[in-house]
Scaffold this active site. Structure first.
Site, PDB file in Angstrom:
ATOM      1  N   TRP A 162       0.875  -1.183   0.000  1.00 45.42           N
ATOM      2  CA  TRP A 162       0.000   0.000   0.000  1.00 45.42           C
ATOM      3  C   TRP A 162       0.910   1.231   0.000  1.00 45.42           C
ATOM      4  O   TRP A 162       1.806   1.337   0.846  1.00 45.42           O
ATOM      5  CB  TRP A 162      -0.857  -0.056   1.270  1.00 45.42           C
ATOM      6  CG  TRP A 162      -1.799   1.098   1.466  1.00 45.42           C
ATOM      7  CD1 TRP A 162      -2.641   1.658   0.551  1.00 45.42           C
ATOM      8  CD2 TRP A 162      -2.013   1.816   2.690  1.00 45.42           C
ATOM      9  NE1 TRP A 162      -3.364   2.671   1.126  1.00 45.42           N
ATOM     10  CE2 TRP A 162      -2.994   2.789   2.439  1.00 45.42           C
ATOM     11  CE3 TRP A 162      -1.477   1.734   3.976  1.00 45.42           C
ATOM     12  CZ2 TRP A 162      -3.449   3.670   3.420  1.00 45.42           C
ATOM     13  CZ3 TRP A 162      -1.922   2.602   4.946  1.00 45.42           C
ATOM     14  CH2 TRP A 162      -2.901   3.552   4.666  1.00 45.42           C
ATOM     15  N   ASP A 243      -0.501  -5.411   9.464  1.00 43.52           N
ATOM     16  CA  ASP A 243      -1.531  -4.453   9.053  1.00 43.52           C
ATOM     17  C   ASP A 243      -2.721  -5.280   8.575  1.00 43.52           C
ATOM     18  O   ASP A 243      -2.628  -6.010   7.580  1.00 43.52           O
ATOM     19  CB  ASP A 243      -0.988  -3.564   7.923  1.00 43.52           C
ATOM     20  CG  ASP A 243      -2.012  -2.514   7.493  1.00 43.52           C
ATOM     21  OD1 ASP A 243      -3.154  -2.539   7.997  1.00 43.52           O
ATOM     22  OD2 ASP A 243      -1.665  -1.661   6.649  1.00 43.52           O
ATOM     23  N   LYS A 279     -13.171  -0.893   5.937  1.00 43.01           N
ATOM     24  CA  LYS A 279     -13.687  -1.755   4.860  1.00 43.01           C
ATOM     25  C   LYS A 279     -14.708  -2.754   5.386  1.00 43.01           C
ATOM     26  O   LYS A 279     -15.780  -2.900   4.827  1.00 43.01           O
ATOM     27  CB  LYS A 279     -12.552  -2.533   4.195  1.00 43.01           C
ATOM     28  CG  LYS A 279     -11.230  -1.852   4.172  1.00 43.01           C
ATOM     29  CD  LYS A 279     -11.089  -0.902   3.028  1.00 43.01           C
ATOM     30  CE  LYS A 279      -9.767  -0.169   3.164  1.00 43.01           C
ATOM     31  NZ  LYS A 279      -9.410   0.579   2.004  1.00 43.01           N
TER      32      LYS A 279
END
Ligand code: KET
Length: 432
Positions: A162, A243, A279
């Site tokens: 990311w 993460d 999300k």
């Protein structure tokens, strides 16, 4: 390619951040000259795509840039469990500050999702955890904590990752190293190169791992590979920072998606975790997440938590209330929690369905390329293999917006736009 772009971007942001030099000693300066040397910052590789999409007046435009879930009509989704929690909270007049560490109830419920309902570490109070400004805030707080308490350390980050991971550890002033992850030819995991990098890193290094649904590649290690990675981490004394921004989006089941973490816990690692509800609960703009660090004992956890709070205090003092209330309302009620689990599965399944349709559409168009990876990869993203030039053509000729590394947010693909998308991809790739 993507890495080179990232490094260019980082260099450009450093240039744009060069401090103004001048007379700050009380001498005269013209009022207009304060920010004279500030150059515009480079566009964010992900959120810049949303900006460009919004500015495009074309009725055909498609946004498969940012990782934000859309329903099959391309509309943002508010989960039913969230609507019900909102209904129950309506009229609440509690507007006080949360403590610096946020809602203790929300944090406890969140830890169970990562460490397991019956986790001995939760019972033994060995986890230092605080509510954070979603997953980004959790990563940033950890990076600052790492810098403060292990000042000489570095962080190993996968290639690719990311894009914001690079910004986060850069701004925390933690030097970055990379480790192999993705193999462009096989479009799968480069496991042997990853293991070599883990082996060759100095003992006791910090590694950033994506717990599941790796962004941007959609490629995760298998369970067996996670076990091997964990063993090697143990032998090397490395620290694993997970993460976990997509818990539930890989398999449709949040508990299954925490498998990598559970393997590391079984092996006795003292890990750190960033969790996000952006999300999997659709709470993007509420900015609700959690940072946790597993400690040696309860006493150490008290110290670590107090230091995390002290990092938060001068930055934003304490985190926002409403998102934490929504999460607690959902997770503490068995009915709402099971509704949430069903809804996570519906989101994950819709994405899997769109993967199949996109691949089949490309094959039906007679594409000479293999699109097997579209259905093999998991989570929100498809790392398509499209080049930056092909992505530019998709945008300029077809009004299709995605990041230049060829990442397609499958969450933005719908029954209505999949045919258009497949056709455009075929047009820009058929001669390659
Ligand atoms: N980690 C990863 C791996 C990640 O993809 C994101 C968001 C985050 C953390 C942070 O999410 P937060 O909203 O702070 O909980 N990724 C999407 C959005 C973004 O870039 O901010 C994306 O990749 O499109």
């Amino acid at each position: 390619m993507a890495m080179a772009m990232m490094i260019r971007n980082a260099a450009a942001s450093r240039r744009a951040m060069t401090p103004i030099s001048g007379d700050f000693g009380g001498g005269l300066r013209s009022m207009s000259s304060w920010w004279k040397s500030v150059e515009p910052a480079p566009k964010d590789p992900i959120l810049g795509v949303t900006e460009a999409f919004l500015a495009d007046p074309s009725p055909d435009k498609v946004n498969v840039g940012v990782g934000a879930y859309r329903d099959d009509n391309g509309k943002p989704v508010v989960l039913d469990c969230v609507r019900e929690a909102e209904r129950r909270l309506a009229g609440s007049t509690f507007m006080e500050y949360l403590p610096m560490g946020g809602s203790a109830k929300m944090v406890d419920l969140t830890l169970k999702l990562a460490y397991g309902d019956d986790s001995e570490f939760i019972k033994d109070k060995r986890i230092a955890a605080i509510q954070t400004l979603s997953g980004t805030g959790a990563c940033r707080l950890f990076a600052d904590f790492q810098k403060r308490f292990c000042p000489g350390s570095q962080i190993y980050i996968p290639v690719p990752t990311w894009s914001n991971h690079h910004n986060i550890w850069r701004d925390a002033e933690v030097p970055q190293k990379t480790y192999h992850y993705y193999h462009p030819e096989t479009k799968g995991l480069d496991f042997s190169a990853l293991m070599d990098d883990v082996k060759n890193a100095p003992d006791g290094s910090f590694f950033l791992l994506h717990a599941c649904a790796h962004n941007p590649t959609g490629v995760d290690p298998t369970e067996e590979q996670w076990r091997e990675i964990s063993q090697l981490f143990k032998a090397k004394g490395h620290f694993a920072f997970f993460d976990m921004a997509y818990q539930g989006f890989a398999s449709g089941d949040p508990a299954r998606d925490a498998k990598s973490i559970r393997i590391f816990l079984e092996d006795g690692h003292h890990i750190g975790i960033s969790q996000s509800y952006a999300k999997n609960m659709g709470l993007y703009g509420q900015r609700v997440g959690c940072l946790s660090v597993l400690c040696e004992d309860a006493k150490q956890a008290v110290s670590v938590k107090s230091q995390l709070q002290q990092l938060a205090r001068p930055m934003y003092s304490n985190p926002p209330l409403h998102g934490a209330q929504l999460v607690s309302t959902i997770l503490e009620d068995p009915e709402l929690k099971s509704l949430w689990l069903k809804e996570v599965k519906v989101m994950a399944d819709r994405i899997i369905g769109m993967r199949t349709t996109l691949r089949e559409s490309l094959e039906k168009l007679g594409s000479p390329l293999s699109w097997e990876h579209v259905t093999k990869q998991i989570g929100m993203f498809c790392y398509s293999g499209l080049t930056p030039e092909q992505v530019d053509r998709l945008t300029s000729e077809y009004h299709i917006y995605m990041t230049r590394n060829g990442r397609i947010s499958m969450a933005g693909v719908t029954t209505g736009n999949v045919g258009y998308l497949a056709n455009a991809i075929h047009e820009v790739t058929k001669s390659s």
